[in-house]
Design an enzyme around this catalytic site. Structure first.
Site, PDB file in Angstrom:
ATOM      1  N   GLN A  43       1.009  -1.003   0.030  1.00  0.00           N
ATOM      2  CA  GLN A  43       0.035  -0.073   0.046  1.00  0.00           C
ATOM      3  C   GLN A  43       1.051   1.243  -0.108  1.00  0.00           C
ATOM      4  O   GLN A  43       1.201   2.040   1.051  1.00  0.00           O
ATOM      5  CB  GLN A  43      -0.948  -0.205   1.226  1.00  0.00           C
ATOM      6  CG  GLN A  43      -1.595   1.029   1.301  1.00  0.00           C
ATOM      7  CD  GLN A  43      -3.177   0.814   0.429  1.00  0.00           C
ATOM      8  OE1 GLN A  43      -3.565  -0.334   0.417  1.00  0.00           O
ATOM      9  NE2 GLN A  43      -3.514   1.560  -0.239  1.00  0.00           N
ATOM     10  N   PHE A  44       1.354   1.794  -1.258  1.00  0.00           N
ATOM     11  CA  PHE A  44       2.084   2.873  -1.304  1.00  0.00           C
ATOM     12  C   PHE A  44       1.675   4.166  -0.866  1.00  0.00           C
ATOM     13  O   PHE A  44       2.103   5.202  -0.531  1.00  0.00           O
ATOM     14  CB  PHE A  44       2.710   2.890  -2.613  1.00  0.00           C
ATOM     15  CG  PHE A  44       2.070   3.610  -3.936  1.00  0.00           C
ATOM     16  CD1 PHE A  44       1.869   5.058  -3.995  1.00  0.00           C
ATOM     17  CD2 PHE A  44       0.886   2.874  -4.409  1.00  0.00           C
ATOM     18  CE1 PHE A  44       0.976   5.498  -4.775  1.00  0.00           C
ATOM     19  CE2 PHE A  44       0.002   3.458  -5.256  1.00  0.00           C
ATOM     20  CZ  PHE A  44       0.188   4.478  -5.631  1.00  0.00           C
ATOM     21  N   THR A  45       0.056   4.084  -0.885  1.00  0.00           N
ATOM     22  CA  THR A  45      -0.620   5.237  -0.647  1.00  0.00           C
ATOM     23  C   THR A  45      -0.551   5.745   0.894  1.00  0.00           C
ATOM     24  O   THR A  45      -0.899   6.717   1.444  1.00  0.00           O
ATOM     25  CB  THR A  45      -2.036   5.540  -0.994  1.00  0.00           C
ATOM     26  OG1 THR A  45      -2.504   4.151  -0.434  1.00  0.00           O
ATOM     27  CG2 THR A  45      -2.265   5.028  -2.644  1.00  0.00           C
TER      28      THR A  45
END
Length: 149
Positions: free
Chosen positions: A78-80
């Site tokens: 989950q890069f966000t």
């Protein structure tokens, strides 16, 4: 490194409409890798995730960990989690690790869970995924290896 840890009754992840991983009772973990993260960050988050005492004991008190009960983890990249929306309305992701850097720590996280004999399922790093879960409680914990929260 950041993680959103959710106690779940069940969870699954799909890519292109096909379920690629699923678990029953356990933890669904969204994992974000920051530029410059290393083994120290991984170790901190790994220990926290596996030892969080967020499962009820025999008295109904959250006093047991995933390891105590031998439960499962569904790990999703989950890069966000490093999205910064303080300025304007479009989040900046400059703190998120680039693909080549992030995938190394993500895969290492999976390996370390397996070394602890944790049954781990996972999403596809960098893919557009659909995640479904039944949050148990709900119980959701935020972790950050830099202890920003």
């Amino acid at each position: 490194m950041r993680a959103v840890v959710q106690r779940v009754k069940r969870s699954s992840v799909s890519v292109d409409g096909k379920v690629i991983s699923k678990i029953d009772k356990g933890l669904m973990v969204l994992l974000g890798v920051e530029v410059g993260d290393d083994e120290k960050d991984l170790d901190y988050i790994l220990k926290k995730v596996t030892k969080l005492r967020i499962f009820d004991d025999e008295n109904g008190v959250m006093n047991k960990s995933l390891l105590d009960y031998g439960l499962e983890i569904l790990l999703v990249s989950q890069f966000t989690l490093y999205g910064d929306a303080r300025k304007g309305n479009r989040p900046s992701y400059v703190r998120s690790a680039k693909f080549d850097e992030g995938i190394i720590l993500y895969e290492k996280f999976i390996d370390e869970l397996e070394n602890l004999n944790v049954k781990v399922s996972h999403g596809e790093y960098g893919a557009d995924m659909d995640v479904e879960l039944i949050n148990d409680g709900p119980v959701t914990i935020l972790l950050d290896s830099n202890k920003e929260f």
